[in-house]
Design a protein around this motif. Sequence first.
Motif, PDB file in Angstrom:
ATOM      1  N   GLN A  66       2.048   1.761  -3.509  1.00 23.51           N
ATOM      2  CA  GLN A  66       1.011   2.366  -4.353  1.00 23.51           C
ATOM      3  C   GLN A  66       0.886   3.863  -4.099  1.00 23.51           C
ATOM      4  O   GLN A  66       0.710   4.651  -5.035  1.00 23.51           O
ATOM      5  CB  GLN A  66      -0.328   1.671  -4.091  1.00 23.51           C
ATOM      6  N   TYR A  67       1.001   4.257  -2.839  1.00 18.59           N
ATOM      7  CA  TYR A  67       0.909   5.681  -2.485  1.00 18.59           C
ATOM      8  C   TYR A  67       2.040   6.471  -3.163  1.00 18.59           C
ATOM      9  O   TYR A  67       1.822   7.538  -3.739  1.00 18.59           O
ATOM     10  CB  TYR A  67       0.999   5.827  -0.964  1.00 18.59           C
ATOM     11  N   ASN A  68       3.260   5.947  -3.105  1.00 18.67           N
ATOM     12  CA  ASN A  68       4.393   6.637  -3.716  1.00 18.67           C
ATOM     13  C   ASN A  68       4.323   6.610  -5.235  1.00 18.67           C
ATOM     14  O   ASN A  68       4.672   7.589  -5.898  1.00 18.67           O
ATOM     15  CB  ASN A  68       5.713   6.008  -3.242  1.00 18.67           C
ATOM     16  N   SER A  76       1.692   6.538  -7.118  1.00 16.78           N
ATOM     17  CA  SER A  76       0.674   7.472  -7.610  1.00 16.78           C
ATOM     18  C   SER A  76       1.165   8.911  -7.573  1.00 16.78           C
ATOM     19  O   SER A  76       0.557   9.793  -8.181  1.00 16.78           O
ATOM     20  CB  SER A  76      -0.595   7.346  -6.768  1.00 16.78           C
ATOM     21  N   ARG A  77       2.255   9.147  -6.863  1.00 16.39           N
ATOM     22  CA  ARG A  77       2.843  10.487  -6.795  1.00 16.39           C
ATOM     23  C   ARG A  77       4.133  10.575  -7.611  1.00 16.39           C
ATOM     24  O   ARG A  77       5.029  11.379  -7.328  1.00 16.39           O
ATOM     25  CB  ARG A  77       3.085  10.875  -5.332  1.00 16.39           C
ATOM     26  N   GLN A 125       0.837  -1.206   0.000  1.00 18.67           N
ATOM     27  CA  GLN A 125       0.000   0.000   0.000  1.00 18.67           C
ATOM     28  C   GLN A 125       0.874   1.258   0.000  1.00 18.67           C
ATOM     29  O   GLN A 125       0.553   2.252  -0.656  1.00 18.67           O
ATOM     30  CB  GLN A 125      -0.928  -0.008   1.211  1.00 18.67           C
TER      31      GLN A 125
END
Length: 789
Positions: A561-563, A565-566, A558
């Motif tokens: 995925q956060y990184n 998406s950025r 997770q």
Amino acid sequence: MINLEWVREYIDINDQDLKELAVKVTKAGINVESVITNHISNLIIGQITHVADHPDSDHLHVCKVDIGSQIKQIVCGASNVREGMKVIVALEGAVLQDDFTIKKSKIRNVESEGMLCALFELGLEEKTEETYHKGIHELGKDAKVGEDPIRYLGLDDTLYELDVHKHRNNDCYYHIGFAYELAAILNRKVTLPEDLFDEIDEKVDSHIHLDIETDKCPYYLAKMVTDIEIGPSPQFIQKRLKSVGIRSINNVVDISNYVMLEYGQPLHFFDKDKLGDHILVRDAKEGENIITLDGKERKLTKEDIVITDGKNPVCVAGVMGGANTEVDEHTKTILIESAIFAPTSIRYTASRLGLKSEASIRYGKGLSYEYTEKAMKRACYLLKKYANAKVLTGIIRYDKIDKTQKIVEFTPQEINKMLGITICEEDMEVELERLDFPYKRNGDKFIVTIPPRRLDIEPYINDIAEEIARLYGYHNLISTLPKTNVREGRYIGDVKYRKIISKRLRSLGLTETKTYTLISEEMSHTFSYENKQNVVLPNPMSLDKSVVRTSLLPSIYQVYQYNKSRKVKDIFLYEISKTYDKEYQEESKICGLLSGTYMTNGWTEGVSVDFYLVKGILENLLDYMGFKNRYSFERSEATDFHPGMCASILLDRKPIGILGRIHPKTNKEDVYMFEISMNALMSKTKLLKYKEVSKYPSVHKDVAFIMPRNMPSKQIEMVIGKIGGRLLMDIQVFDIYEGDKIGKDEKSIAYALTFNGQNRTLEEKEVTEIFYKIIDGVKEKCNVKLRDK
């Protein structure tokens, strides 16, 4: 805040670099928090010699500017540029407000070699609509081309922001006190400012009568000046007050503030005509009221001290004056008050009334009586010089101050024993002279008199030792450990392993992350390679925090995925945390995730993350922890991992974790994850055995076998190791080939074998014999072919 240009009046520091001087002051025990200066490099005074319209703009101008040594061409958009104007020029390399760096550039195809500046662009005034429309700043006709414009404007002050220790008294809160500190550091003398003036024949005691009815005022002086002319202060007073954060009012008010910052002694100026002919200093009456200079009515208590006209309060002593005796534009006669009040009472009153000021802070810390009269005389001198005042003869004086000299006696041995070093008697004399502490010698004994300005020093050996030590240099003090039985401090248990593992993974390029122990039910079903049952909370705060995790893999994915998406391309993460199963059994785990380019340089594509790179990181970690030759990897088909790129991690042939690429159905990019039980590593640790490096040369042999594509290399390595015996020191895979030179379902793996005799030099014959035995044994037991070309 201390203004160094101001301090120059009392001590010569013209040969000092002020930033280096700040370091010396800090080393001597007065912490200089920051050095503040308006100086900007590459600023120069220029004169516009020619102005022409820009060929490609309706508002820009092309200016020729004389800077003394050469003519610069500068494009400027200000409406007020004109020939003959003297201006501030920022040349290439100048750094202006908001870190804007001036560079040579082309503005609409016309070269510009600098910038003509407004004051707000230099941070010297606030940017408003008015200052913006004024355009660039015009200097006076007396400005000399080629010189520093900041110095011309009189804004080149250097300020020290001091963080004075609470035990240090008032002496570093005023400029003369700080000058004495510099004098001690630099071994120089202080010159006090001029305070001589002529007095008229009229006597002050014929105009005022003083009574003191409180023991909280041991020292009170009053003097009168008349025929004053209220007006603006001279520029140097305005500038200096402004530099330390005090707004200029008029010459009279400014002089009282100026002297306070000079001598540290607050003064109060009363309008004598409003005051009358009687001063009574007493404790306030409970519930007594006064309207102070800020226009507010203040209710007093019996703990406060007031100055009265004999009946009514005209000033809250040491805190704020009353509006009924305020100096205004009509004032002609002033009564100057210079006094000492009980510090505790002033602190209490200022805090209770919410009236902490520059004056109350100084009163609250205690004042030196030697400056009380000097400050009053200095004020009279300045009022006579800058307000055309006439000074009356004499001083109204009340003096109950204890002037007992503080004398301390000590021997050099006592100082040295206290400091733990040896300072010779001659050096002690030097330090006392630098401090300007008068002393006498009686045999080997020093008899030192502490000057009244140093209220923070008591007549004790430890205070004198500290003063000598700080000037002698704290760096000369020798650190010694106490003689006592100590126990080695170290980490134990899982904290120890967490530290070791974390340090190693960071050294390998991974970044630590921290995630919640609680996850969503959906996440709990992913990467469940151990098939453990999760604990589901009966009343979770939210659905995404409803399950206690048994693995760290869903959480770290997770974070990935956060990184991602950025727009973070290269992601190398690890986490060490606890997990819990259905029975609430606690297990610490090490989890990692890598994706992207692991290593880069300026001329190649770099090294991308793949299965073998991540496997190598794990091998490095396990070798570092002492598990070499005890771990292995076996093919696995765990859920949510790529079926051809997944392996179980075994320690002493027992599974302790997983390594693999995320299944393409979950993520099409190359993302690799691993997880290891830290509990397993902790329970499997054994003492490392030292093995001496062989003094004898090694023999290296290479061999390659052609085998079925699905055969694991480990199977071959085990046979090689068994046949090689103790003389075979190392087996390394250095090449894998799959191509048209071998069968479609075959692969070729090449191995580098290292042989060594720990206590002798191996002969080529015996190595060759073992080497051929290995080839024959592998061919027979593994049913593979030798690759000979």
